[in-house]
Design an enzyme around this catalytic site. Structure first.
Site, PDB file in Angstrom:
ATOM      1  N   GLY A  38      11.302 -64.139   9.087  1.00 39.71           N
ATOM      2  CA  GLY A  38      10.121 -63.840   8.293  1.00 39.71           C
ATOM      3  C   GLY A  38       9.416 -65.098   7.820  1.00 39.71           C
ATOM      4  NE  ARG A  64      15.331 -67.723   7.276  1.00 40.25           N
ATOM      5  CZ  ARG A  64      15.135 -66.496   6.823  1.00 40.25           C
ATOM      6  NH1 ARG A  64      15.002 -65.486   7.665  1.00 40.25           N
ATOM      7  NH2 ARG A  64      15.050 -66.258   5.533  1.00 40.25           N
ATOM      8  NE  ARG A 118      -4.827 -64.151   9.271  1.00 42.50           N
ATOM      9  CZ  ARG A 118      -5.333 -63.294   8.366  1.00 42.50           C
ATOM     10  NH1 ARG A 118      -4.635 -63.022   7.277  1.00 42.50           N
ATOM     11  NH2 ARG A 118      -6.499 -62.732   8.538  1.00 42.50           N
ATOM     12  NE  ARG A 157      13.960 -58.501   9.674  1.00 40.02           N
ATOM     13  CZ  ARG A 157      13.834 -59.403   8.712  1.00 40.02           C
ATOM     14  NH1 ARG A 157      13.172 -60.520   8.944  1.00 40.02           N
ATOM     15  NH2 ARG A 157      14.382 -59.207   7.526  1.00 40.02           N
ATOM     16  CB  SER A 205      17.394 -62.852   4.175  1.00 41.05           C
ATOM     17  OG  SER A 205      16.084 -62.566   3.714  1.00 41.05           O
ATOM     18  CG  ASP A 261      19.737 -59.921  -2.231  1.00 41.45           C
ATOM     19  OD1 ASP A 261      19.572 -58.810  -2.742  1.00 41.45           O
ATOM     20  OD2 ASP A 261      19.114 -60.297  -1.217  1.00 41.45           O
ATOM     21  NE  ARG A 296      15.610 -65.891   0.168  1.00 37.12           N
ATOM     22  CZ  ARG A 296      15.355 -66.079  -1.120  1.00 37.12           C
ATOM     23  NH1 ARG A 296      16.334 -66.043  -2.007  1.00 37.12           N
ATOM     24  NH2 ARG A 296      14.114 -66.325  -1.530  1.00 37.12           N
TER      25      ARG A 296
END
Length: 242
Positions: A23, A27, A46, A90, A93, A208, A221
């Protein structure tokens, strides 16, 4: 639609057959910088960075999806339908729902439950069940075992909302039905893959726990999910060998 598309500036041939989709754009850059050989920035529209390089000699693209089903649905639609991508994995997290799942565990979404209306946009006469591609899933589990990682496989939940208004949180119901974890993208990705007759898989590292006061920092993350990243990259190699 001709390429470049409204959201991806890459030219024809600049995106690999397998795309890893975190996402977070940071990363995506971390994976490119630390794993890929000779990565090239092929998209930055973007700020959604996309990099193409090689892993063990196999071309791989890593490109961010942004947060939520609307975002990943735009990017995966363009990748599957206009850039001739075959596989999207994908690498995200997720928040754990079950007591036996702990921080840094890796979860694969065999299916993706959702409260999103996006699934209804495909016009099926009932509720479409978004599921992972079986071949991608089995190759990822195999790649995990080779690295000594026992991937937990089962249902996950793709929520449209990160925050819930008072009295509307239904997390307990998903937990009661055995869902392993909550994230925000897989169901839309799986539906797009089904429509395009392509392959998709969501693997997530637990960041989490929704029933324990445990959480990783944003920096961790971004940089600590290296086992998941290597599993996804090795899965891309296995798919290229089919």
């Amino acid at each position: 639609m001709p390429i470049p598309t409204p959201h991806i500036s890459a030219e024809k041939g600049q995106i690999a057959k397998t795309v890893l989709m975190p996402g977070d754009p940071l990363r995506a850059r971390f994976i490119a910088d630390n794993f890929l050989t000779d990565p090239v920035l092929v998209n930055n529209v973007r700020g959604v960075q996309g990099h193409t390089g090689t892993w063990k000699g196999v071309p791989v693209t890593v490109m961010a999806s942004g947060m939520g089903i609307p975002a990943i649905s735009i990017y995966s639609w363009e990748l599957f339908n206009f850039y001739d991508v075959d596989n999207i994995i994908r690498v995200g997290s997720a928040g754990a729902l079950q007591d036996d799942i702990k921080l840094m565990d890796i979860v694969a979404g065999q299916g993706a439950c959702t409260n999103s209306n996006y699934i209804n946009s495909f016009g099926t006469p009932g509720v479409f069940a978004p599921i992972a591609d079986y071949t991608l899933l089995t190759k990822a589990v195999e790649a995990g075992k080779e690295l000594g990682v026992d991937i937990k496989v089962g249902n996950i939940v793709s929520n449209d909302n990160f925050y819930a208004a008072e009295g509307t949180d239904k997390t307990d119901a998903w937990r009661r039905m055995g869902a392993l974890a909550v994230e925000m993208e897989a169901a839309g990705l799986y539906a797009n893959a089904a429509y395009a007759h392509k392959r998709a898989l969501c693997i997530c590292t637990i960041s989490d726990h929704l029933y324990r006061p445990e959480a990783l920092s944003s920096e961790l993350r971004q940089t600590s999910f290296t086992q998941m990243m290597e599993i996804a990259l090795n899965t891309a190699v296995k798919m290229a060998q089919l």
